[in-house]
Design a protein around this motif. Sequence first.
Motif, PDB file in Angstrom:
ATOM      1  N   UNK A   1       0.941  -1.247   0.032  1.00 17.15           N
ATOM      2  CA  UNK A   1      -0.080   0.031  -0.026  1.00 17.15           C
ATOM      3  C   UNK A   1       1.055   1.315   0.030  1.00 17.15           C
ATOM      4  N   UNK A   2       1.993   1.355   1.001  1.00 13.63           N
ATOM      5  CA  UNK A   2       2.864   2.561   0.882  1.00 13.63           C
ATOM      6  C   UNK A   2       3.699   2.602  -0.486  1.00 13.63           C
ATOM      7  N   UNK A   3       4.034   1.511  -1.000  1.00 16.64           N
ATOM      8  CA  UNK A   3       4.749   1.656  -2.259  1.00 16.64           C
ATOM      9  C   UNK A   3       3.653   2.161  -3.431  1.00 16.64           C
ATOM     10  N   UNK A   4       2.370   1.502  -3.266  1.00 11.93           N
ATOM     11  CA  UNK A   4       1.471   2.208  -4.250  1.00 11.93           C
ATOM     12  C   UNK A   4       1.117   3.909  -4.267  1.00 11.93           C
ATOM     13  N   UNK A   5       0.956   4.039  -2.889  1.00 13.35           N
ATOM     14  CA  UNK A   5       0.823   5.339  -2.756  1.00 13.35           C
ATOM     15  C   UNK A   5       1.873   6.395  -3.082  1.00 13.35           C
ATOM     16  N   UNK A   6       3.228   5.842  -2.749  1.00 12.47           N
ATOM     17  CA  UNK A   6       4.487   6.750  -2.866  1.00 12.47           C
ATOM     18  C   UNK A   6       4.504   6.737  -4.498  1.00 12.47           C
ATOM     19  N   UNK A   7       4.248   5.717  -5.408  1.00 15.53           N
ATOM     20  CA  UNK A   7       4.309   5.919  -6.846  1.00 15.53           C
ATOM     21  C   UNK A   7       3.219   6.820  -7.191  1.00 15.53           C
ATOM     22  N   UNK A   8       2.171   6.630  -6.725  1.00 13.83           N
ATOM     23  CA  UNK A   8       0.949   7.554  -7.464  1.00 13.83           C
ATOM     24  C   UNK A   8       1.396   9.086  -7.063  1.00 13.83           C
ATOM     25  N   UNK A   9       1.666   9.269  -5.753  1.00 16.66           N
ATOM     26  CA  UNK A   9       2.020  10.756  -5.453  1.00 16.66           C
ATOM     27  C   UNK A   9       3.235  11.182  -6.301  1.00 16.66           C
ATOM     28  N   UNK A  10       4.389  10.444  -6.653  1.00 16.24           N
ATOM     29  CA  UNK A  10       5.537  10.754  -7.274  1.00 16.24           C
ATOM     30  C   UNK A  10       5.025  11.366  -8.787  1.00 16.24           C
ATOM     31  N   UNK A  11       4.179  10.324  -9.397  1.00 13.52           N
ATOM     32  CA  UNK A  11       3.833  10.510 -10.823  1.00 13.52           C
ATOM     33  C   UNK A  11       2.988  11.832 -10.660  1.00 13.52           C
ATOM     34  N   UNK A  12       2.055  12.081  -9.920  1.00 15.00           N
ATOM     35  CA  UNK A  12       1.129  13.114  -9.734  1.00 15.00           C
ATOM     36  C   UNK A  12       1.940  14.542  -9.826  1.00 15.00           C
TER      37      UNK A  12
END
Lengths: 204, 103
Positions: B52-63
């Motif tokens: 979950x943390x990795x998914x959120x980190x990737x999401x936030x980085x792209x956005x």
Amino acid sequence: MAETATHTADHASEHAHETSTGLTNNKLAMWLFLGSECLLFGGLISTYMLYRGRISDGPHPMAIFDIPFTSVSSFVLLMSSLTMVLAVTSAQRGDDSRTNLWLTVTAVLGATFVGGQIYEFTAFVREGLGFSTSLFGSSFYTLTGFHGIHVTVGVLMLLSTVGIIRKNKITGNKAEVVEIVGLYWHFVDVVWIIIFTLVYLIPS
Amino acid sequence: MSTSTEQQQSDHEHGMSDAGYIKIALILAAITALEVSTYYVDFGPLFMPSLMIMMVVKFVMVVSYFMHLKFDSKIFSFLFYTGLGLALFVYITALATFKFFIS
């Protein structure tokens, strides 16, 4: 002719600064659209999460998912976001040839992802997971299919942008047009980031 | 003064340099590799939180970086994160409905 084009571009640029927010309406509209798209995919992901365990018939997802294959597809889509942002920076520098190059590379990577998804769907159907086999199958194909359609639309947008840049048909801010297409493209990437984790990596 | 203004304009338009974007992409690729490794390596109780943390980190980085939300107007952030918040609300409501209101 060139003077008219310059005048139109100047006019468009001036017009962009006339809004009360100081932001261009096109970009604002795209962000509003992406906000609404969050709701669409929120609904689809919610439905999948609720029905992922409802496997009355057909194979179990963990038995048919090809994680190495899907990981490569995910990597391809992720890297297409890099090429897209490189297209945007090239457009902001006014380098049309590099912009077109990066846009084309992005479209090729996107098409590769879609091709991979079609191959994956075909393999799943052969292994007995049809659209109406189970609630899992229906929600899986609806969610990933909708995403695939979005990627396909994105590829068409990228190729159209390459075409209109080549024909010099953009009268307004060229960099902004590329950036707006890029926003849509990055959005389909962030949606896949969620889908890849929730659908493929977390066992149902 | 003029150089400073030009630099600000450049930063606003570009957000980051190409090298910066490549670094972000490499970090994203590394996180993806780590995500995939959770499928093969037993992370025990850390499996779900780490994913979950990795998914959120990737999401936030792209956005934030690729979509320029970090460098752009806050109005865009508001529009996008409002949609995202509503989507989360839909998910939580649907989940709660199925969890608590089914006899």
